[in-house]
Scaffold this active site. Structure first.
Site, PDB file in Angstrom:
ATOM      1  N   GLN A 195       0.866  -1.176   0.000  1.00  0.00           N
ATOM      2  CA  GLN A 195       0.000   0.000   0.000  1.00  0.00           C
ATOM      3  C   GLN A 195       0.907   1.233   0.000  1.00  0.00           C
ATOM      4  O   GLN A 195       1.429   1.627   1.036  1.00  0.00           O
ATOM      5  CB  GLN A 195      -0.914  -0.026   1.214  1.00  0.00           C
ATOM      6  N   ALA A 236     -11.805   2.519   4.483  1.00  0.00           N
ATOM      7  CA  ALA A 236     -10.834   1.650   3.817  1.00  0.00           C
ATOM      8  C   ALA A 236     -10.040   2.400   2.750  1.00  0.00           C
ATOM      9  O   ALA A 236     -10.298   3.568   2.448  1.00  0.00           O
ATOM     10  CB  ALA A 236     -11.549   0.451   3.205  1.00  0.00           C
ATOM     11  N   HIS A 237      -9.080   1.682   2.159  1.00  0.00           N
ATOM     12  CA  HIS A 237      -8.142   2.332   1.239  1.00  0.00           C
ATOM     13  C   HIS A 237      -8.828   2.846  -0.029  1.00  0.00           C
ATOM     14  O   HIS A 237      -9.780   2.282  -0.533  1.00  0.00           O
ATOM     15  CB  HIS A 237      -6.984   1.391   0.890  1.00  0.00           C
ATOM     16  N   ASN A 238      -8.285   3.972  -0.494  1.00  0.00           N
ATOM     17  CA  ASN A 238      -8.720   4.618  -1.734  1.00  0.00           C
ATOM     18  C   ASN A 238     -10.135   5.198  -1.678  1.00  0.00           C
ATOM     19  O   ASN A 238     -10.688   5.565  -2.710  1.00  0.00           O
ATOM     20  CB  ASN A 238      -8.595   3.670  -2.931  1.00  0.00           C
TER      21      ASN A 238
END
Length: 349
Positions: A195, A236-238
Protein backbone atom coordinates in the site's frame (compact mmCIF):
# COMPACT_ATOMS: atom_id res chain seq x y z
CA UNK A 1 -16.25 34.50 33.05
CA UNK A 2 -19.31 36.72 33.49
CA UNK A 3 -21.19 38.35 30.61
CA UNK A 4 -24.41 40.29 30.28
CA UNK A 5 -27.24 39.16 28.04
CA UNK A 6 -26.61 42.21 25.83
CA UNK A 7 -22.99 41.13 25.31
CA UNK A 8 -24.00 37.54 24.58
CA UNK A 9 -26.73 38.59 22.17
CA UNK A 10 -24.26 40.77 20.29
CA UNK A 11 -21.81 37.85 20.12
CA UNK A 12 -24.52 35.52 18.79
CA UNK A 13 -26.33 38.01 16.58
CA UNK A 14 -29.51 37.50 18.61
CA UNK A 15 -32.12 39.73 20.22
CA UNK A 16 -32.65 40.24 23.97
CA UNK A 17 -36.14 39.97 25.44
CA UNK A 18 -36.29 41.23 29.02
CA UNK A 19 -33.41 42.68 31.06
CA UNK A 20 -30.30 42.83 28.89
CA UNK A 21 -28.14 43.84 31.88
CA UNK A 22 -28.66 40.50 33.62
CA UNK A 23 -25.34 38.67 33.85
CA UNK A 24 -24.62 34.97 33.55
CA UNK A 25 -21.53 33.09 34.67
CA UNK A 26 -22.16 29.62 33.34
CA UNK A 27 -24.25 27.34 31.16
CA UNK A 28 -26.64 24.53 31.96
CA UNK A 29 -29.57 22.43 30.80
CA UNK A 30 -33.18 23.42 31.30
CA UNK A 31 -33.38 20.95 34.18
CA UNK A 32 -30.05 21.62 35.88
CA UNK A 33 -29.22 25.30 35.24
CA UNK A 34 -28.85 27.51 38.30
CA UNK A 35 -29.86 31.10 38.87
CA UNK A 36 -26.62 32.44 37.36
CA UNK A 37 -26.67 30.15 34.31
CA UNK A 38 -27.86 30.49 30.74
CA UNK A 39 -29.74 27.61 29.13
CA UNK A 40 -31.38 26.91 25.76
CA UNK A 41 -34.41 25.35 24.10
CA UNK A 42 -33.77 23.49 20.85
CA UNK A 43 -36.58 20.91 20.86
CA UNK A 44 -40.16 22.30 21.02
CA UNK A 45 -41.39 19.30 23.02
CA UNK A 46 -39.49 20.64 26.04
CA UNK A 47 -40.97 24.14 25.73
CA UNK A 48 -42.93 23.79 28.99
CA UNK A 49 -39.63 23.60 30.90
CA UNK A 50 -38.88 27.22 29.98
CA UNK A 51 -41.48 28.26 32.58
CA UNK A 52 -39.92 26.16 35.35
CA UNK A 53 -36.16 26.34 34.74
CA UNK A 54 -34.12 28.15 37.40
CA UNK A 55 -31.80 29.66 34.76
CA UNK A 56 -31.23 33.41 34.62
CA UNK A 57 -32.14 33.42 30.93
CA UNK A 58 -32.99 31.10 28.05
CA UNK A 59 -31.86 31.04 24.42
CA UNK A 60 -35.00 30.52 22.34
CA UNK A 61 -35.94 30.35 18.67
CA UNK A 62 -37.52 33.47 17.24
CA UNK A 63 -41.23 33.66 18.05
CA UNK A 64 -41.11 31.20 20.96
CA UNK A 65 -43.07 31.81 24.16
CA UNK A 66 -40.74 33.29 26.79
CA UNK A 67 -43.06 32.62 29.76
CA UNK A 68 -41.94 35.98 31.14
CA UNK A 69 -38.29 34.86 31.31
CA UNK A 70 -35.28 36.84 30.19
CA UNK A 71 -34.36 35.44 26.81
CA UNK A 72 -32.13 35.73 23.78
CA UNK A 73 -33.92 34.96 20.51
CA UNK A 74 -31.75 33.24 17.88
CA UNK A 75 -32.41 31.47 14.60
CA UNK A 76 -30.62 28.34 15.83
CA UNK A 77 -30.50 28.00 19.66
CA UNK A 78 -28.57 24.73 19.53
CA UNK A 79 -25.80 26.29 17.44
CA UNK A 80 -25.84 29.37 19.63
CA UNK A 81 -25.38 27.28 22.76
CA UNK A 82 -22.51 25.37 21.12
CA UNK A 83 -20.76 28.67 20.39
CA UNK A 84 -21.26 29.75 23.99
CA UNK A 85 -19.78 26.50 25.26
CA UNK A 86 -16.71 27.32 23.19
CA UNK A 87 -16.64 30.86 24.61
CA UNK A 88 -17.19 29.90 28.26
CA UNK A 89 -15.58 26.49 28.61
CA UNK A 90 -12.88 25.87 25.99
CA UNK A 91 -9.57 27.21 27.21
CA UNK A 92 -6.47 26.93 25.05
CA UNK A 93 -3.43 26.26 27.18
CA UNK A 94 -0.29 28.28 26.53
CA UNK A 95 2.20 26.49 24.27
CA UNK A 96 4.78 24.42 26.10
CA UNK A 97 7.26 23.71 23.32
CA UNK A 98 9.07 20.40 23.13
CA UNK A 99 8.79 18.93 26.61
CA UNK A 100 11.34 16.57 28.20
CA UNK A 101 10.60 12.99 27.22
CA UNK A 102 9.38 13.83 23.73
CA UNK A 103 11.40 12.53 20.78
CA UNK A 104 11.86 14.83 17.80
CA UNK A 105 14.21 13.59 15.09
CA UNK A 106 16.60 15.74 13.13
CA UNK A 107 15.21 17.40 10.04
CA UNK A 108 11.78 18.17 11.51
CA UNK A 109 10.25 21.54 10.58
CA UNK A 110 8.41 23.04 13.54
CA UNK A 111 6.11 26.07 13.43
CA UNK A 112 5.42 28.62 16.14
CA UNK A 113 3.79 27.93 19.50
CA UNK A 114 3.75 24.12 19.32
CA UNK A 115 3.28 21.76 22.25
CA UNK A 116 4.88 18.31 22.08
CA UNK A 117 4.24 16.30 25.23
CA UNK A 118 6.40 13.58 26.81
CA UNK A 119 6.14 10.27 24.98
CA UNK A 120 5.32 11.79 21.60
CA UNK A 121 7.56 10.69 18.73
CA UNK A 122 8.17 12.77 15.62
CA UNK A 123 10.20 11.18 12.82
CA UNK A 124 12.51 12.84 10.33
CA UNK A 125 11.05 14.89 7.53
CA UNK A 126 7.87 15.77 9.45
CA UNK A 127 6.49 19.28 9.01
CA UNK A 128 4.47 20.79 11.87
CA UNK A 129 2.51 24.01 11.39
CA UNK A 130 1.83 26.71 13.95
CA UNK A 131 0.02 25.96 17.22
CA UNK A 132 0.15 22.19 16.79
CA UNK A 133 -0.42 20.09 19.92
CA UNK A 134 0.88 16.50 20.11
CA UNK A 135 -0.26 14.74 23.26
CA UNK A 136 1.59 11.83 24.90
CA UNK A 137 2.00 8.74 22.75
CA UNK A 138 1.39 10.47 19.42
CA UNK A 139 3.54 8.93 16.69
CA UNK A 140 4.24 10.72 13.42
CA UNK A 141 6.03 8.59 10.83
CA UNK A 142 8.57 10.06 8.38
CA UNK A 143 7.34 12.69 5.96
CA UNK A 144 4.04 13.49 7.69
CA UNK A 145 2.79 17.05 7.12
CA UNK A 146 0.56 18.67 9.76
CA UNK A 147 -1.13 22.06 9.23
CA UNK A 148 -1.85 24.89 11.65
CA UNK A 149 -3.99 24.66 14.81
CA UNK A 150 -4.06 20.86 14.82
CA UNK A 151 -4.60 18.79 17.97
CA UNK A 152 -3.63 15.12 18.01
CA UNK A 153 -4.72 13.47 21.24
CA UNK A 154 -2.92 10.69 23.09
CA UNK A 155 -1.81 7.64 21.13
CA UNK A 156 -2.78 8.89 17.68
CA UNK A 157 -0.62 7.40 14.91
CA UNK A 158 -0.12 9.07 11.54
CA UNK A 159 1.78 6.89 9.09
CA UNK A 160 4.43 7.86 6.57
CA UNK A 161 3.74 10.62 4.08
CA UNK A 162 0.17 11.37 5.18
CA UNK A 163 -1.04 14.96 5.26
CA UNK A 164 -3.23 16.61 7.89
CA UNK A 165 -4.86 19.97 7.11
CA UNK A 166 -5.55 22.99 9.29
CA UNK A 167 -7.74 23.02 12.41
CA UNK A 168 -8.00 19.24 12.48
CA UNK A 169 -8.77 17.37 15.72
CA UNK A 170 -7.97 13.66 15.98
CA UNK A 171 -9.12 11.90 19.15
CA UNK A 172 -7.32 9.29 21.21
CA UNK A 173 -6.06 6.12 19.57
CA UNK A 174 -7.05 6.91 15.98
CA UNK A 175 -4.81 5.57 13.22
CA UNK A 176 -4.31 7.51 10.01
CA UNK A 177 -2.58 5.79 7.12
CA UNK A 178 -2.37 2.17 8.23
CA UNK A 179 -2.04 -0.32 5.38
CA UNK A 180 -5.15 -0.92 3.32
CA UNK A 181 -6.59 -4.45 3.30
CA UNK A 182 -5.20 -5.60 -0.01
CA UNK A 183 -4.11 -9.16 -0.90
CA UNK A 184 -3.79 -11.06 -4.16
CA UNK A 185 -4.66 -14.78 -4.25
CA UNK A 186 -1.59 -16.95 -4.64
CA UNK A 187 -2.87 -20.51 -4.77
CA UNK A 188 -4.11 -21.37 -1.29
CA UNK A 189 -2.31 -18.36 0.16
CA UNK A 190 -2.55 -14.57 0.01
CA UNK A 191 0.15 -12.23 -1.29
CA UNK A 192 0.21 -8.82 0.40
CA UNK A 193 -0.23 -5.92 -2.02
CA UNK A 194 2.03 -3.06 -0.93
CA UNK A 195 0.00 0.00 0.00
CA UNK A 196 2.09 2.89 -1.30
CA UNK A 197 -0.47 5.72 -1.34
CA UNK A 198 -1.26 8.17 1.44
CA UNK A 199 -4.14 9.68 3.40
CA UNK A 200 -5.07 13.34 3.06
CA UNK A 201 -7.23 14.81 5.83
CA UNK A 202 -8.48 18.22 4.73
CA UNK A 203 -9.17 21.32 6.85
CA UNK A 204 -11.61 21.37 9.78
CA UNK A 205 -12.03 17.60 9.98
CA UNK A 206 -12.52 15.80 13.29
CA UNK A 207 -11.82 12.09 13.64
CA UNK A 208 -13.06 10.18 16.68
CA UNK A 209 -11.30 7.86 19.08
CA UNK A 210 -10.02 4.51 17.77
CA UNK A 211 -11.15 5.22 14.23
CA UNK A 212 -8.99 4.12 11.31
CA UNK A 213 -8.41 5.60 7.87
CA UNK A 214 -6.37 3.31 5.62
CA UNK A 215 -3.75 4.58 3.21
CA UNK A 216 -4.41 4.10 -0.48
CA UNK A 217 -2.88 1.23 -2.41
CA UNK A 218 -2.01 3.92 -4.96
CA UNK A 219 -2.73 7.64 -4.91
CA UNK A 220 -4.89 9.00 -2.04
CA UNK A 221 -7.52 8.15 0.55
CA UNK A 222 -9.17 11.51 1.21
CA UNK A 223 -11.36 12.92 3.99
CA UNK A 224 -13.03 16.10 2.73
CA UNK A 225 -13.08 19.50 4.36
CA UNK A 226 -15.33 19.86 7.39
CA UNK A 227 -16.29 16.19 7.68
CA UNK A 228 -16.83 14.81 11.19
CA UNK A 229 -16.08 11.14 11.91
CA UNK A 230 -17.25 9.52 15.14
CA UNK A 231 -15.46 6.88 17.23
CA UNK A 232 -14.75 3.36 15.93
CA UNK A 233 -15.21 4.11 12.24
CA UNK A 234 -13.33 2.28 9.48
CA UNK A 235 -12.55 4.04 6.21
CA UNK A 236 -10.83 1.65 3.82
CA UNK A 237 -8.14 2.33 1.24
CA UNK A 238 -8.72 4.62 -1.73
CA UNK A 239 -12.02 5.95 -0.38
CA UNK A 240 -12.88 9.57 -1.05
CA UNK A 241 -15.19 11.15 1.52
CA UNK A 242 -16.71 14.49 0.51
CA UNK A 243 -17.02 17.72 2.42
CA UNK A 244 -19.10 18.36 5.56
CA UNK A 245 -20.10 14.75 6.03
CA UNK A 246 -21.32 13.22 9.30
CA UNK A 247 -20.16 9.63 9.81
CA UNK A 248 -21.44 8.09 13.04
CA UNK A 249 -19.91 5.41 15.24
CA UNK A 250 -19.08 1.93 13.93
CA UNK A 251 -19.64 2.78 10.28
CA UNK A 252 -17.56 0.70 7.87
CA UNK A 253 -16.81 2.02 4.38
CA UNK A 254 -15.21 -0.48 2.01
CA UNK A 255 -12.40 0.31 -0.37
CA UNK A 256 -12.52 2.67 -3.35
CA UNK A 257 -15.95 4.03 -2.45
CA UNK A 258 -16.74 7.67 -3.15
CA UNK A 259 -19.03 9.48 -0.74
CA UNK A 260 -20.45 12.86 -1.78
CA UNK A 261 -20.74 16.12 0.11
CA UNK A 262 -23.07 16.60 3.10
CA UNK A 263 -23.70 12.88 3.50
CA UNK A 264 -24.85 11.47 6.85
CA UNK A 265 -24.22 7.80 7.69
CA UNK A 266 -25.95 6.60 10.88
CA UNK A 267 -24.33 4.27 13.38
CA UNK A 268 -23.20 0.84 12.13
CA UNK A 269 -23.97 1.53 8.49
CA UNK A 270 -22.06 -0.82 6.22
CA UNK A 271 -21.05 0.42 2.77
CA UNK A 272 -19.86 -1.89 -0.02
CA UNK A 273 -16.72 -1.16 -1.99
CA UNK A 274 -16.26 0.47 -5.39
CA UNK A 275 -19.60 2.32 -5.27
CA UNK A 276 -20.66 5.97 -5.32
CA UNK A 277 -22.97 7.77 -2.91
CA UNK A 278 -24.27 11.13 -4.11
CA UNK A 279 -24.51 14.44 -2.28
CA UNK A 280 -26.95 15.12 0.58
CA UNK A 281 -27.77 11.47 1.21
CA UNK A 282 -28.86 10.26 4.66
CA UNK A 283 -28.58 6.58 5.60
CA UNK A 284 -30.30 5.30 8.75
CA UNK A 285 -28.49 3.34 11.45
CA UNK A 286 -27.59 -0.33 10.87
CA UNK A 287 -28.33 -0.08 7.15
CA UNK A 288 -26.51 -1.90 4.38
CA UNK A 289 -25.51 -0.09 1.19
CA UNK A 290 -24.72 -2.59 -1.60
CA UNK A 291 -24.70 -0.28 -4.64
CA UNK A 292 -24.67 3.25 -6.00
CA UNK A 293 -27.02 5.85 -4.52
CA UNK A 294 -28.16 8.99 -6.27
CA UNK A 295 -28.09 12.36 -4.49
CA UNK A 296 -30.77 13.83 -2.21
CA UNK A 297 -32.25 10.67 -0.69
CA UNK A 298 -33.07 9.37 2.79
CA UNK A 299 -32.68 5.59 2.98
CA UNK A 300 -32.71 2.80 5.59
CA UNK A 301 -32.69 -0.98 5.80
CA UNK A 302 -30.68 -3.98 4.59
CA UNK A 303 -30.40 -3.44 1.70
CA UNK A 304 -31.37 0.20 1.80
CA UNK A 305 -34.77 1.34 0.53
CA UNK A 306 -36.48 4.74 0.86
CA UNK A 307 -36.78 5.56 4.56
CA UNK A 308 -40.58 5.94 4.56
CA UNK A 309 -40.98 2.52 2.94
CA UNK A 310 -38.60 1.04 5.50
CA UNK A 311 -40.67 2.54 8.34
CA UNK A 312 -43.80 0.88 6.95
CA UNK A 313 -42.01 -2.44 6.50
CA UNK A 314 -40.48 -2.34 9.98
CA UNK A 315 -43.96 -1.82 11.42
CA UNK A 316 -44.98 -5.18 9.96
CA UNK A 317 -42.11 -7.19 11.48
CA UNK A 318 -43.64 -7.49 14.96
CA UNK A 319 -46.89 -8.73 13.43
CA UNK A 320 -45.30 -11.52 11.38
CA UNK A 321 -45.78 -14.33 13.97
CA UNK A 322 -49.49 -13.58 14.29
CA UNK A 323 -49.81 -13.20 10.52
CA UNK A 324 -48.18 -16.62 10.13
CA UNK A 325 -50.72 -18.18 12.49
CA UNK A 326 -53.53 -16.55 10.54
CA UNK A 327 -52.09 -17.80 7.25
CA UNK A 328 -51.84 -21.37 8.55
CA UNK A 329 -55.41 -21.20 9.83
CA UNK A 330 -56.62 -19.88 6.48
CA UNK A 331 -54.77 -22.59 4.57
CA UNK A 332 -56.36 -25.22 6.82
CA UNK A 333 -59.81 -23.71 6.35
CA UNK A 334 -59.38 -23.56 2.55
CA UNK A 335 -58.32 -27.21 2.53
CA UNK A 336 -61.43 -28.16 4.54
CA UNK A 337 -63.71 -26.23 2.19
CA UNK A 338 -62.11 -27.82 -0.85
CA UNK A 339 -62.69 -31.23 0.74
CA UNK A 340 -66.36 -30.45 1.34
CA UNK A 341 -66.75 -29.23 -2.24
CA UNK A 342 -65.14 -32.37 -3.56
CA UNK A 343 -67.50 -34.57 -1.47
CA UNK A 344 -70.48 -32.62 -2.82
CA UNK A 345 -69.28 -33.15 -6.38
CA UNK A 346 -69.12 -29.47 -7.06
CA UNK A 347 -67.03 -28.59 -10.07
CA UNK A 348 -64.86 -25.64 -8.99
CA UNK A 349 -63.88 -24.90 -12.55
Amino acid sequence: MTKSLKEIAAYLGGTVVGDGDVTVAGLGTLDDAGEHDLTFLANPKYASKVATTRAAAVILPAGAETHGRNAILCANPYLAFAKLLTLFAVKRLPPCGIMPGAFVAEGVTIGADVSIYPGASVASGVVLGDRVTLHPGVVLYPGVVVGDDVTLHANVSVREGCRIGNRVIIQNGAVIGSDGFGYAPDGPQWYKIPQIGIVVVEDDVEIGANSTVDRAALEVTRIGKGTKIDNLVQVAHNCVIGENGMICSQVGISGSTRVGNNVTLGGQVGVAGHIKIGDKVMIGAKSGVPGNIESNQILSGIPVIPHREWLKASGVYAKLPEMRKTMIALEKRVAELEGLLAEAGVNRG
